[in-house]
Write a protein that holds these residues in place. Structure first.
Motif, PDB file in Angstrom:
ATOM      1  N   ALA A  99       0.773  -1.098  -0.067  1.00 21.35           N
ATOM      2  CA  ALA A  99      -0.124  -0.221   0.152  1.00 21.35           C
ATOM      3  C   ALA A  99       0.792   1.359  -0.073  1.00 21.35           C
ATOM      4  N   TRP A 100       2.188   1.232   0.556  1.00 18.48           N
ATOM      5  CA  TRP A 100       2.809   2.365   0.086  1.00 18.48           C
ATOM      6  C   TRP A 100       3.240   3.051  -0.964  1.00 18.48           C
ATOM      7  N   PRO A 101       3.525   2.416  -2.177  1.00 18.96           N
ATOM      8  CA  PRO A 101       3.400   3.330  -3.257  1.00 18.96           C
ATOM      9  C   PRO A 101       2.273   4.233  -3.754  1.00 18.96           C
ATOM     10  N   GLU A 102       1.021   3.524  -3.445  1.00 15.22           N
ATOM     11  CA  GLU A 102      -0.272   4.350  -3.464  1.00 15.22           C
ATOM     12  C   GLU A 102      -0.193   5.498  -2.609  1.00 15.22           C
ATOM     13  N   ALA A 103       0.200   5.303  -1.254  1.00 18.02           N
ATOM     14  CA  ALA A 103      -0.119   6.249  -0.356  1.00 18.02           C
ATOM     15  C   ALA A 103       1.046   7.497  -0.531  1.00 18.02           C
ATOM     16  N   ILE A 104       2.206   7.049  -0.987  1.00 14.57           N
ATOM     17  CA  ILE A 104       3.068   8.060  -1.263  1.00 14.57           C
ATOM     18  C   ILE A 104       2.790   8.815  -2.636  1.00 14.57           C
ATOM     19  N   ALA A 105       2.130   8.295  -3.422  1.00 11.04           N
ATOM     20  CA  ALA A 105       1.714   8.780  -4.869  1.00 11.04           C
ATOM     21  C   ALA A 105       0.409   9.829  -4.685  1.00 11.04           C
ATOM     22  N   ARG A 106      -0.253   9.545  -3.635  1.00 15.08           N
ATOM     23  CA  ARG A 106      -1.270  10.348  -3.198  1.00 15.08           C
ATOM     24  C   ARG A 106      -0.943  11.434  -2.543  1.00 15.08           C
ATOM     25  N   GLN A 107       0.047  11.247  -1.524  1.00 11.27           N
ATOM     26  CA  GLN A 107       0.658  12.470  -0.710  1.00 11.27           C
ATOM     27  C   GLN A 107       1.478  13.283  -1.696  1.00 11.27           C
ATOM     28  N   GLU A 108       2.273  12.842  -2.798  1.00  8.67           N
ATOM     29  CA  GLU A 108       2.706  13.764  -3.656  1.00  8.67           C
ATOM     30  C   GLU A 108       1.924  14.363  -4.627  1.00  8.67           C
ATOM     31  N   ALA A 109       0.800  14.017  -4.935  1.00  9.80           N
ATOM     32  CA  ALA A 109      -0.246  14.686  -5.564  1.00  9.80           C
ATOM     33  C   ALA A 109      -0.676  15.552  -4.700  1.00  9.80           C
ATOM     34  N   PHE A 110      -1.031  15.607  -3.419  1.00 14.10           N
ATOM     35  CA  PHE A 110      -1.590  16.671  -2.692  1.00 14.10           C
ATOM     36  C   PHE A 110      -0.378  17.575  -2.661  1.00 14.10           C
ATOM     37  N   ASN A 111       0.883  17.242  -2.495  1.00 11.00           N
ATOM     38  CA  ASN A 111       1.952  18.250  -2.329  1.00 11.00           C
ATOM     39  C   ASN A 111       2.047  18.919  -3.363  1.00 11.00           C
ATOM     40  N   ALA A 112       2.186  18.636  -4.571  1.00 11.59           N
ATOM     41  CA  ALA A 112       2.156  19.172  -5.687  1.00 11.59           C
ATOM     42  C   ALA A 112       1.023  20.259  -6.123  1.00 11.59           C
ATOM     43  N   LYS A 113      -0.365  19.625  -5.788  1.00 14.82           N
ATOM     44  CA  LYS A 113      -1.441  20.623  -5.990  1.00 14.82           C
ATOM     45  C   LYS A 113      -1.075  22.049  -5.024  1.00 14.82           C
ATOM     46  N   TYR A 114      -0.806  21.910  -3.866  1.00 15.95           N
ATOM     47  CA  TYR A 114      -0.815  22.791  -3.212  1.00 15.95           C
ATOM     48  C   TYR A 114       0.630  23.809  -3.378  1.00 15.95           C
ATOM     49  N   ARG A 115       1.634  23.208  -3.637  1.00 20.19           N
ATOM     50  CA  ARG A 115       2.834  24.156  -4.404  1.00 20.19           C
ATOM     51  C   ARG A 115       2.498  24.941  -5.451  1.00 20.19           C
ATOM     52  N   GLN A 116       1.534  24.367  -6.241  1.00 14.12           N
ATOM     53  CA  GLN A 116       1.384  24.999  -7.792  1.00 14.12           C
ATOM     54  C   GLN A 116       0.489  26.332  -7.032  1.00 14.12           C
ATOM     55  N   THR A 117      -0.237  26.137  -5.747  1.00  7.85           N
ATOM     56  CA  THR A 117      -1.361  27.340  -5.645  1.00  7.85           C
ATOM     57  C   THR A 117      -0.224  28.344  -4.784  1.00  7.85           C
ATOM     58  N   GLY A 118       0.824  27.914  -4.394  1.00  8.43           N
ATOM     59  CA  GLY A 118       1.674  28.683  -3.459  1.00  8.43           C
ATOM     60  C   GLY A 118       1.426  28.438  -2.270  1.00  8.43           C
ATOM     61  N   GLU A 119       0.559  27.765  -1.770  1.00  8.69           N
ATOM     62  CA  GLU A 119       0.136  27.631  -0.284  1.00  8.69           C
ATOM     63  C   GLU A 119       0.943  26.609   0.401  1.00  8.69           C
ATOM     64  N   LEU A 120       1.434  25.864  -0.073  1.00  7.46           N
ATOM     65  CA  LEU A 120       2.530  24.746   0.336  1.00  7.46           C
ATOM     66  C   LEU A 120       3.809  25.526   0.468  1.00  7.46           C
ATOM     67  N   ILE A 121       4.363  25.716   1.330  1.00  6.55           N
ATOM     68  CA  ILE A 121       5.908  26.362   1.531  1.00  6.55           C
ATOM     69  C   ILE A 121       6.752  25.032   1.397  1.00  6.55           C
ATOM     70  N   GLY A 122       6.595  24.028   2.289  1.00  9.49           N
ATOM     71  CA  GLY A 122       7.328  22.919   2.463  1.00  9.49           C
ATOM     72  C   GLY A 122       6.778  21.731   3.287  1.00  9.49           C
ATOM     73  N   ALA A 123       7.168  20.588   2.974  1.00 10.45           N
ATOM     74  CA  ALA A 123       6.582  19.602   3.592  1.00 10.45           C
ATOM     75  C   ALA A 123       7.772  18.676   4.011  1.00 10.45           C
ATOM     76  N   PHE A 124       7.908  18.157   5.183  1.00  9.51           N
ATOM     77  CA  PHE A 124       9.245  17.551   6.013  1.00  9.51           C
ATOM     78  C   PHE A 124       8.561  16.302   6.914  1.00  9.51           C
ATOM     79  N   GLY A 125       9.345  15.143   6.476  1.00  4.85           N
ATOM     80  CA  GLY A 125       8.938  13.941   7.247  1.00  4.85           C
ATOM     81  C   GLY A 125      10.260  13.585   7.914  1.00  4.85           C
ATOM     82  N   PHE A 126       9.971  13.533   9.207  1.00  2.00           N
ATOM     83  CA  PHE A 126      11.006  12.921  10.374  1.00  2.00           C
ATOM     84  C   PHE A 126      11.142  11.615  10.158  1.00  2.00           C
ATOM     85  N   ALA A 127      12.705  11.373  10.468  1.00  3.39           N
ATOM     86  CA  ALA A 127      13.049   9.866  10.811  1.00  3.39           C
ATOM     87  C   ALA A 127      12.343   9.187  11.777  1.00  3.39           C
ATOM     88  N   ASP A 128      12.661   7.947  12.098  1.00  2.00           N
ATOM     89  CA  ASP A 128      12.248   7.523  13.270  1.00  2.00           C
ATOM     90  C   ASP A 128      12.434   7.992  14.535  1.00  2.00           C
TER      91      ASP A 128
END
Length: 120
Positions: free
Chosen positions: A21-50
């Motif tokens: 399920a990880w590939p689909e989950a990551i693709a959905r998240q990247e689509a979200f990130n791209a959508k809001y980067r294009q509007t200028g509303e997403l400045i950055g998204a940062f995932g933490f390590a363990d």
């Protein structure tokens, strides 16, 4: 106005997520990130390590004193945070609710009181 949107998790939760399920989950998240980067509303998204890799840093006698973290002893920790720049709180709420994970987990939203530009 800027906002931080946070997603919480823990290692057990991530380990229980089916590997297929990880590939689909990551693709959905990247689509979200791209959508809001294009509007200028997403400045950055940062995932933490363990969380086991977190460290606590203090100053003792003018030098860094480092110990293993995390500081908070909680079941969950911040897994990812997003920096948003929105015209209103309502818009920030709409974006947080549009995150793929919002179907199953809450997204914590904090207004930013003060910012110091890093690009100066």
């Amino acid at each position: 106005m800027k906002y931080v949107a946070m997603i919480y998790g823990n290692q057990a939760k991530w380990d229980a997520f089916p590997a297929e399920a990880w590939p689909e989950a990551i693709a959905r998240q990247e689509a979200f990130n791209a959508k809001y980067r294009q509007t200028g509303e997403l400045i950055g998204a940062f995932g933490f390590a363990d969380a086991a890799l977190a460290q606590l840093v203090r100053r003792e006698a003018g030098a860094p004193a480092v110990t293993d973290g995390p500081y908070l002893k909680t079941e969950e920790h911040i897994a990812t945070f997003y920096l948003l720049d929105c015209d209103s709180l309502q818009r920030a709420q709409e974006i947080a609710a549009d995150m793929p994970i919002a179907d199953t987990d809450p997204v914590e939203l904090w207004p930013i009181l003060h910012a110091s530009a890093a690009d100066n």
